[in-house]
Motif scaffolding. Structure first.
Motif, PDB file in Angstrom:
ATOM      1  N   GLU A 103       0.838  -1.209   0.000  1.00 28.94           N
ATOM      2  CA  GLU A 103       0.000   0.000   0.000  1.00 28.94           C
ATOM      3  C   GLU A 103       0.872   1.259   0.000  1.00 28.94           C
ATOM      4  O   GLU A 103       0.570   2.234  -0.693  1.00 28.94           O
ATOM      5  N   LEU A 104       1.980   1.208   0.756  1.00 29.45           N
ATOM      6  CA  LEU A 104       2.894   2.354   0.781  1.00 29.45           C
ATOM      7  C   LEU A 104       3.447   2.642  -0.621  1.00 29.45           C
ATOM      8  O   LEU A 104       3.475   3.796  -1.062  1.00 29.45           O
ATOM      9  N   ASP A 121       2.417   1.063  -3.818  1.00 29.07           N
ATOM     10  CA  ASP A 121       1.431   1.137  -4.912  1.00 29.07           C
ATOM     11  C   ASP A 121       0.316   2.137  -4.636  1.00 29.07           C
ATOM     12  O   ASP A 121      -0.219   2.750  -5.549  1.00 29.07           O
ATOM     13  N   GLY A 122      -0.051   2.288  -3.348  1.00 30.84           N
ATOM     14  CA  GLY A 122      -1.171   3.165  -3.016  1.00 30.84           C
ATOM     15  C   GLY A 122      -0.748   4.609  -2.859  1.00 30.84           C
ATOM     16  O   GLY A 122      -1.448   5.522  -3.286  1.00 30.84           O
ATOM     17  N   LEU A 123       0.400   4.829  -2.221  1.00 31.55           N
ATOM     18  CA  LEU A 123       0.804   6.215  -1.940  1.00 31.55           C
ATOM     19  C   LEU A 123       1.970   6.692  -2.802  1.00 31.55           C
ATOM     20  O   LEU A 123       1.914   7.778  -3.377  1.00 31.55           O
ATOM     21  N   PRO A 183       1.538   6.578  -7.196  1.00 31.39           N
ATOM     22  CA  PRO A 183       0.654   7.633  -7.728  1.00 31.39           C
ATOM     23  C   PRO A 183       1.259   9.027  -7.548  1.00 31.39           C
ATOM     24  O   PRO A 183       1.010   9.925  -8.367  1.00 31.39           O
ATOM     25  N   ALA A 184       2.058   9.212  -6.498  1.00 35.68           N
ATOM     26  CA  ALA A 184       2.640  10.534  -6.250  1.00 35.68           C
ATOM     27  C   ALA A 184       3.775  10.847  -7.200  1.00 35.68           C
ATOM     28  O   ALA A 184       4.003  11.999  -7.557  1.00 35.68           O
ATOM     29  N   ARG A 231      -9.759   9.481  -1.825  1.00 41.01           N
ATOM     30  CA  ARG A 231     -10.302   8.143  -2.156  1.00 41.01           C
ATOM     31  C   ARG A 231     -10.501   7.358  -0.856  1.00 41.01           C
ATOM     32  O   ARG A 231      -9.690   7.469   0.071  1.00 41.01           O
ATOM     33  N   LEU A 277      -1.800   5.006   7.460  1.00 37.34           N
ATOM     34  CA  LEU A 277      -0.517   5.159   6.761  1.00 37.34           C
ATOM     35  C   LEU A 277      -0.215   6.629   6.430  1.00 37.34           C
ATOM     36  O   LEU A 277       0.949   7.043   6.461  1.00 37.34           O
ATOM     37  N   LEU A 288       3.323  15.344  -3.469  1.00 39.70           N
ATOM     38  CA  LEU A 288       3.334  13.930  -3.093  1.00 39.70           C
ATOM     39  C   LEU A 288       2.028  13.451  -2.456  1.00 39.70           C
ATOM     40  O   LEU A 288       1.499  12.418  -2.832  1.00 39.70           O
ATOM     41  N   PRO A 332      -1.716  13.949  -4.725  1.00 40.68           N
ATOM     42  CA  PRO A 332      -1.857  12.986  -5.837  1.00 40.68           C
ATOM     43  C   PRO A 332      -2.034  11.553  -5.327  1.00 40.68           C
ATOM     44  O   PRO A 332      -2.695  10.737  -5.969  1.00 40.68           O
ATOM     45  N   ALA A 333      -1.451  11.239  -4.153  1.00 36.97           N
ATOM     46  CA  ALA A 333      -1.537   9.879  -3.622  1.00 36.97           C
ATOM     47  C   ALA A 333      -2.915   9.574  -3.025  1.00 36.97           C
ATOM     48  O   ALA A 333      -3.367   8.435  -3.071  1.00 36.97           O
TER      49      ALA A 333
END
Lengths: 212, 212
Positions: A199-200, A202-204, A207-208, B165, B172, B204, B207-208
């Motif tokens: 999640e760190l 791919d999720g955060l 995308p950033a 989202r 996190l 950062l 966008p995340a």
């Protein structure tokens, strides 16, 4: 020759090595002993004597290589963090590895180290760094900064591969990753699991830093 | 009455307050003295005696309110971090404030505190937390966790506003923000500037966490 081959080898290289370590083996034993001493007693209680006793060597063997405790401790930590993106070596990445996979592998290996026996040693070193601004400056220069630069080089490689937007290849990303893992594992003493690492990244993170 | 108004007021409310503080004023003086003592001498050297001397009060005034040094220190840190999203109070946000503006305001205020005189006190408290797992657990429970929950509530409000989202409203994000600022300012003793804070939030973080 025939006799030597059939007689129990009482003075084989392995055995004499155990009795009296030399060279790379001795250096490794000293660094391992330093990490173990840091983990047990904290930075303030580590002495060259206690490291020598644990490594089963003499103080002179240590002083010959590391004139000060600080140099020994930082070198021992350096040896603990080895391999691609963890050590200060140049990027040894196969060009088929994506930025995402390299970053996930990085956080997996760093978090495993922090959750392992080295984590308590990192706590001791961080405690000393919080106490002593001069130690903190050496730590920044010798330890953190080269690793931050390695992650920036990985991001720059990602820009060339079209996976990272150019202005994301800055120091803020490695600082965020280091800070998040240090805060969770070393400071708050909580484990992080595989799903959270994914999640760190791919999720955060992705995308950033991906091109918009 | 006329005489009193023209004579220098030797026992005005202000003056007697300075000589003998009471109630909220005394509590504030004790907490301020605790932060100052932490910043000067580190957690290990803070004593109820040294805090009482600095706050110009007696030890009994402190023990009556805080039975242990640990409770006093955590309460003093709690008072240092006050206001929306910094304290443990419920979200007091005007509904016109966007998630982005609230997060930027949060990192601006936290980083200003860390870079100010309170930063050295935070270093002492973090050092104690690294040294002592029991202190770390109390710190986590009494201090960090309620603040993490406040940021999660802000993210949940952002989900309702369509700015975040749903699966980003997790622990996190506050851990990443806290970790990044602690690592830069408290651990590495480096300032962070306004442009970097904007890059952290707009480059950062948003966008995340924004809907994809």
């Amino acid at each position: 020759m025939t006799l030597a081959a059939t007689t129990p080898p009482e003075t084989s290289p392995e055995d004499s090595g155990r009795q009296r370590k030399r060279g790379a083996e001795l250096e490794r034993a000293i660094k391992d002993a330093t990490i173990a001493e840091l983990a047990c007693g904290g930075y303030g209680n580590v002495t060259i004597e206690s490291v020598a006793a644990r490594a089963q060597t003499g103080k002179a063997s240590i002083y010959r290589r590391w004139p000060t405790k600080q140099e020994l401790v930082l070198d021992a930590l350096d040896a603990l963090l080895s391999g691609p993106l963890l050590s200060t070596e140049e990027l040894p990445l196969d060009d088929t590895i994506s930025t995402r996979d390299a970053l996930l592998s990085l956080v997996q290996r760093v978090s495993a180290l922090m959750m392992g026996p080295g984590g308590e040693a990192m706590r001791s070193i961080m405690g000393e760094s919080l106490r002593d601004a001069a130690f903190c400056a050496v730590f920044e220069c010798d330890f953190f900064d080269p690793r931050k630069q390695a992650v920036i080089r990985l991001l720059e490689r990602g820009v060339r591969r079209g996976e990272v937007r150019p202005d994301a290849a800055s120091g803020l990303v490695p600082e965020m990753l280091a800070g998040t893992l240090l805060h969770r594992i070393v400071i708050r003493r909580r484990p992080i699991n595989e799903d959270e690492l994914v999640e760190l990244v791919d999720g955060l993170l992705m995308p950033a830093i991906s091109p918009r």
